[in-house]
Design an enzyme around this catalytic site. Structure first.
Site, mmCIF file in Angstrom:
data_model
loop_
_atom_site.group_PDB
_atom_site.id
_atom_site.type_symbol
_atom_site.label_atom_id
_atom_site.label_comp_id
_atom_site.label_asym_id
_atom_site.label_seq_id
_atom_site.Cartn_x
_atom_site.Cartn_y
_atom_site.Cartn_z
ATOM 1 N N LEU A 78 0.855 -1.188 0.000
ATOM 2 C CA LEU A 78 0.000 0.000 0.000
ATOM 3 C C LEU A 78 0.891 1.238 0.000
ATOM 4 C CD1 LEU A 78 -2.725 -1.092 2.575
ATOM 5 C CD2 LEU A 78 -2.725 -1.363 0.100
ATOM 6 N N ALA A 79 1.530 1.484 -1.128
ATOM 7 C CA ALA A 79 2.492 2.586 -1.244
ATOM 8 C C ALA A 79 2.497 3.061 -2.687
ATOM 9 C CB ALA A 79 3.877 2.135 -0.817
ATOM 10 N N GLU A 80 1.749 4.136 -2.967
ATOM 11 C CA GLU A 80 1.662 4.627 -4.334
ATOM 12 C C GLU A 80 3.019 5.054 -4.881
ATOM 13 O OE1 GLU A 80 -2.251 4.341 -2.788
ATOM 14 O OE2 GLU A 80 -0.544 5.455 -1.952
ATOM 15 N N GLN A 121 -5.267 3.096 -6.619
ATOM 16 C CA GLN A 121 -6.581 2.585 -6.203
ATOM 17 C C GLN A 121 -7.690 3.626 -6.280
ATOM 18 O OE1 GLN A 121 -7.333 0.883 -2.100
ATOM 19 N NE2 GLN A 121 -7.244 -0.996 -3.330
ATOM 20 N N PHE A 165 -5.316 9.679 -4.343
ATOM 21 C CA PHE A 165 -4.040 9.276 -3.742
ATOM 22 C C PHE A 165 -2.855 9.582 -4.657
ATOM 23 C CE2 PHE A 165 -6.686 5.581 -1.826
ATOM 24 C CZ PHE A 165 -7.326 6.467 -0.978
ATOM 25 N N HIS A 208 -11.349 10.319 -2.376
ATOM 26 C CA HIS A 208 -11.649 9.251 -3.328
ATOM 27 C C HIS A 208 -12.303 9.777 -4.609
ATOM 28 C CE1 HIS A 208 -10.823 6.873 0.193
ATOM 29 N NE2 HIS A 208 -11.039 5.740 -0.446
#
Length: 325
Positions: free
Chosen positions: A58-60, A82, A86, A129
């Site tokens: 979980l690390a863009e 995702q 983000f 989002h």
């Protein structure tokens, strides 16, 4: 032809390119076993294996760095962020690295990277989002920014994006994922990046838009027709680079235009379209080019979302302003 939702068309495009080119890799948060938060990659890991469709941490920022590295080694990465809110975590990789790679290396390296990401309002998501941040991407030279509005366009444009030798930001409006079905060829096909589509012919005013606002604009055109006005609806499909030729040809035919975007008005795609019209076709205009956009505020919490987002009534009102000027 098959009847597909947009999410099914996207999955079909990914499957097509994974079959066609062994160098295509699909990765991101939860895209493997789970098939992605919206199931856009459902079944692809099982079909093509975990070496070609796989989960990332979980690390863009890590996703962006991985995509750049793989692209220099002959691969065609298709990375999922995702939710596009983000993207701030991976801006250096996108704008500072992959957008400049071909220029910086004197053409030695390309960045055949596709960044897929859901975005957009109307589905009451949590904060960060639903934001429409395409304006940030379009401002960066070296990036192509694609936003389909139909399942047919989504499949053809995504295949084109994956085959492109330059980085493409491919934004998928969440509200459109499963809201309707469209006829989509089961075989492979491409739609050129940078080419707009006239979704409805008209003669009195041009409504220029993209993404979910295409459907609001078509509703608005139906309402305007009841009052005797013929509206042309142009779906940009690619917001960078813009299809200037189609825009100007429409404006020269109708002599009036409005530009519609879901994002905040400030420094958006609509402002750029208006500037291009003014520079190239001002003598064809019989009214100012007006914009329909969200307010210049932070994206609201879901309770206020429906009030904040533009809709077909706003488009009708603004179109009448131009028509009656």
């Amino acid at each position: 032809m098959a009847q597909m939702t947009m999410i099914q068309a996207i999955t079909d495009a990914l499957r097509t390119e994974l079959k066609n080119d062994e160098n295509v890799l699909v990765f991101g948060e939860d895209v493997g076993v789970n098939g992605g938060v919206f199931r856009a990659t459902e079944g692809l890991q099982k079909e093509f294996g975990p070496d070609r469709v796989f989960d990332t941490p979980l690390a863009e920022s890590g996703i962006g760095g991985l995509a750049i590295g793989l692209s220099t080694q002959g691969f065609r990465p298709v990375a999922e962020i995702q939710f596009f809110g983000f993207v701030y975590e991976v801006m250096d990789s996108i704008s500072g690295q992959m957008a400049r790679l071909r220029y910086r290396s004197g053409g030695r390296w390309h960045a055949p990277i596709t960044i897929r990401s859901p975005f957009g309002g109307g589905v009451h998501t949590p904060e960060l989002h639903g934001d429409s941040l395409e304006g940030l991407m379009a401002q960066q030279p070296g990036l192509k920014v694609v936003i389909p509005s139909t399942p047919y366009d989504a499949k053809g444009l995504l295949i084109s994006a994956i085959r492109d030798n330059d980085p493409v930001i491919f934004l998928e409006h969440m509200k459109l994922y499963r809201s309707f079905r469209d006829e989509v060829p089961e075989e492979e096909y491409t739609i050129p990046i940078g080419k707009a589509d006239i979704k409805r012919e008209g003669k009195d005013i041009s409504i220029i838009t993209y993404g979910a606002m295409v459907h609001e604009s078509l509703k608005a055109a139906d309402e305007l027709e009841k009052e005797g006005f013929s509206a042309e609806v142009i779906d940009l499909r690619t917001v960078s680079p813009l299809d200037i030729e189609t825009i100007i040809a429409s404006v020269e035919k109708t002599n009036r235009a409005i530009v519609v975007q879901e994002a905040q008005k400030q420094a958006g795609i609509a402002a750029n379209v208006v500037a291009e019209i003014n520079e190239r076709a001002i003598l064809s205009l019989e009214a100012p080019v007006f914009r329909v956009a969200a307010p210049d505020t932070v994206y609201p919490f879901s309770q206020a979302e429906d009030v904040w987002l533009p809709n077909y009534k706003d488009i009708v009102e603004t179109a009448k302003k131009a028509l009656n000027f």
